[in-house]
Design an enzyme around this catalytic site. Sequence first.
Site, PDB file in Angstrom:
ATOM      1  N   GLY A  18       3.789   1.384   2.825  1.00 24.99           N
ATOM      2  CA  GLY A  18       3.835   0.270   3.752  1.00 24.99           C
ATOM      3  C   GLY A  18       3.213  -0.654   3.098  1.00 24.99           C
TER       4      GLY A  18
ATOM      5  CE  LYS B 156      -1.412   2.301   4.841  1.00 24.83           C
ATOM      6  NZ  LYS B 156      -1.792   3.413   3.634  1.00 24.83           N
TER       7      LYS B 156
ATOM      8  CG  ASP C 148      -2.072   8.144  -5.164  1.00 23.74           C
ATOM      9  OD1 ASP C 148      -2.010   8.261  -6.187  1.00 23.74           O
ATOM     10  OD2 ASP C 148      -1.484   7.157  -4.572  1.00 23.74           O
TER      11      ASP C 148
ATOM     12  N   GLY D 241       0.839  -1.188  -0.091  1.00 27.22           N
ATOM     13  CA  GLY D 241       0.073  -0.110   0.213  1.00 27.22           C
ATOM     14  C   GLY D 241       0.814   1.073   0.014  1.00 27.22           C
TER      15      GLY D 241
END
Length: 791
Positions: free
Chosen positions: A525, A541, A637, A522
Site C-alpha cells: 500500500g 496506510k 520482512d 509501504g
Amino acid sequence: MALSWACLAILLYLVPFQNLLPISVTAVPGGFLAVNSSTSWTNSFSAPHSVKFDDGSFVTIILSRVSPDLYYGQYVCGCGFFYNRTYNRSLFANFILYYEEGNFKGSDYPEVVWSANPKNPVSLNATLQLTSEGGLVVEDGNGSRAWSTNISNKSVVGLNLTDDTCNLMLLDDKNATIWQSFDHPTDTLVLGQKLLRGQQLTSEGGMFSFSITSEGLFFYINSNPPDIYYYYYPYSNVKYNYSQFLNQSFATFEFDYPSPGIALGLSITAKYMKLRPDGHLKVYDGNWYEVDDFLNPDIGYCGYPGVCGNYGICTDEQCSCPLPINGTNYFHPINDRLPNLGCSLVTPLSCDANKNHILIELQNITYFPFREGLPDVHPDYQHVSLESCKQSCLKVCSCKAAIYNSSNRVGSCYLRSQIFSLMYADERDLREETYFKVYIKVQNVPLPPQQQKHWLGFILGSNLAFVLFLLIGFFVFKVWKKESADEVEEYYLDHVPGMPTRYSYDDLQAITENFSKELGEGGFGTVFEGTLIDGTKVAVKRLDGFGQIKKSFLAEVETIGSIHHFNLVRLIGFCAEKSHRLLVYEYMSNGSLDKWVFHKNPEMLLDWQHRKKIILDTAKGLTYLHEECRQKIVHLDIKPHNILLDENFNAKVSDFGMSKLVDRDQSQVVTTMRGTPGYMAPEWLSSIITEKVDVYSFGVVLLELLCGRINLDRSQPEEEMLLFDLFRKKIKEKQLSDLVDKNSGDMQLHGEDVVNMMMVANWCLQFDFTKRPSMSMVVKVLEGVVDVESF
C-alpha cells in the site's frame, strides 16, 4: 537539616485517600512519599484513589497537595496517571484538579502541566514504581518500560510534590533534589520555572515548539523542514541563557550581557504559560482562566500556520479556499460549516499521473514563513529563473508548492512538501522588495474524448442479451460472496481483543486531506501523512490491490492490534468499510532507516551512538515479538525500510503485512516464501521457518548499518557487489576494519567498537539457523551483559 527516614515518614500527606495507600507508604501531612523499599501503583479505573470524568476519562492519583486550611472551590496539584478516553491512552503526569467540598470534582477536566511520557503513552494497567535505587519507572501493561527518571549512583529516599508549582521532586537523605520535573518541561511553564537554552516547549500532539538559543526565541511548526512562525532577536551582543516565567505573568529572559532582561507580560498575576496545540502561547491564572495570548499582538489572527487548516487562506480573520482558476475549482473545504479545518484538493495528487501535474498561481497571497520580519528562510535554489523554479517542483512528486522570490533580482526558489495556512498579502507585503509568487501543485484532469455520435444497432441481438445476463449473474454472485466474506471479517474485527480506534473512510479522507500528502510506498500500500483533530500527526496506510489486500490487512490488525511496545510502531486505528482497508499509525518524523544508511547525504549521516541505539532498539522490538507476546510473532520482512525513526531517533519496527502468528508450542511452521531478496534466510528454500529468519534479517540490517551500504550494491565491482560475501572474505583476512563506514569520521574513530559489533552480525548470519542466537540473547550482548565469544 537532612531529612531522616523518620522525618520523611511524618511528611506524607495524601487527601482524601489516606486510608487507601499501599502498605509500604505511610500517609501523614507534608506532601512527601517516603520510600521503604519499593512502591508501585496501577493505572486503573477501579482504583479507590481515582477521579472519574463525565466522558469516561479518569485520573489515578498517587500524590496530591491539599492543605488542611484549603478553602472549598480551588484548583490544587496532583500527580498520577491520566487516562484520556478520547484517545485511549494514559500519561504519567502532574495536573491541576478542582477541589470542592472535601473531594476532587469529576466535572472539570484536569489541566496537565507536565507529563513524563507524552510521546510514549501507556495503556490501562500500566504501573508506576518508586524505588530507592532507580527513582521513578513507568511500565506499560505488557511489562515494557515506557519511561524512567534514569537515575544512577544516587539513593532516593522520598518523593515530593510542591503545592504552589506542581513540581515533582526526588530527594536524597540530605533533602537535596536529585531529579525534578521542572528540569524537563513539556508544553507548560509554571510560575518560577525556567526554560534553558537547548530545551523546548512542545505542544500536545507535537505540532508546535518553542525554544531558546543564544540567538533568541523561536517558535516553530514542526513541518519537514521546520518553519519559524515567530521569533525575537536580542539586541546586539546579547546572548540568551534561559527563559523564566516570573510573577505578574512576566516571561524574563536572562543572558550574558549585563542587562536585566526582556519582559513580556501583564499587570495581573498569572500562574501558568502553555504552548497550545494551535501554536498560541497562552497565560492562565490560578483558576485556569486565560489572561493573555502572548504572540497575538505581533503576528495577529492570520499569523498562525494552522489557523485556516492546510491550503486555507486567512483574510481579516476569515478562512476560505483558493478561488477557481479559469473556471476550474481545484479546492473544496473539508467541512463547509467549519472553514477553519482547511481545504483539500478536488482531485488528489497522484505520482503515477505526474504528467498531469500543473502549478497554479495564487494572486496576492503569501505564506507565513515569508511574512515580513521573520528570519530569512534558506532557499532550495538561488539565482534561478521563475520557470526553472516551477519545473523543479514539477519534477519532484513530494513538492506541493513552489514559492519564488524575485526581490532585488535574486531569483530564490523555495520548494515546500506541505502547505499549511496561507494568508492574504496586504499592500506592505506586495512592495517590490518583499514580493513572493506562490504556486500550488494540483492534478489537472484531462477532458475525456468527445463521445462518439453513433448508436450501436441491434447487431448482437439476443446473443448480447444472453451475454449480459451471464455477466450480471456472475457479478451478483461475486457481490454476494464478497458481502459474505466482509461479514465474516466484520465479525472477526469486532472480536479481536484490544482493538484500536475504528475510523470511517470519510474521517481518514479529512485527516489526510483527501490523501494528498504521500509519505511513500509501504508493504501492499501507499502511506499518507495525516493530522488528527487534536493536531497529532499520523501515518495512514491505504492498502492497494485485490488478492493480497485482505490477507495483509488482517495480518497487520491481528498482529499489532492488541500489542504495544516502545520499539514497535503503534497502530492507532483502522478502517474497514466496503472495499476500503486502511491502517492509522503513529507518525515517525525521521522516516525509515534506509534513507539514513544508503543515501550519501552528508547532512544525514548517523554517528556511532545513534547507530548503536537503533541496533539495540530494533533488537528489543524483535525480542518482544518473539518471546513476550501471548503468541510468538515472526515478522518475516525485517529490512531498513521497515525500521522507522522518531524525532529522537528511537527505532521502531513497522509493517507487519507479512507477519506470521505462531503458537508457543510450535517450534517451526510451513509457509510460502515471502520477504525481500537480500534479507531472506537460507532456510526459506525449504519453506520451513522459525523466528530465526528474523534473526538472520536483523544480521543483514546490522551489517548494512555498520558498513553504511546496502547488501546488494550493483554499483560496486563484481567482487564487492554482495556485502555478505565481502564480509566473509574480510573475516578470513582479519581486515574487518576495511568495512567500517568510510563516509563517517565518527564511525572510523570508533572502528574497534564497530568491528566488535560486526561479530554480533556474524553470529546472526550463520547458515544453520539452530546456531543463531535468540533476539533476547542479542539484546544481552548489546547491553554488555554477556559476550559473543562465549557462544
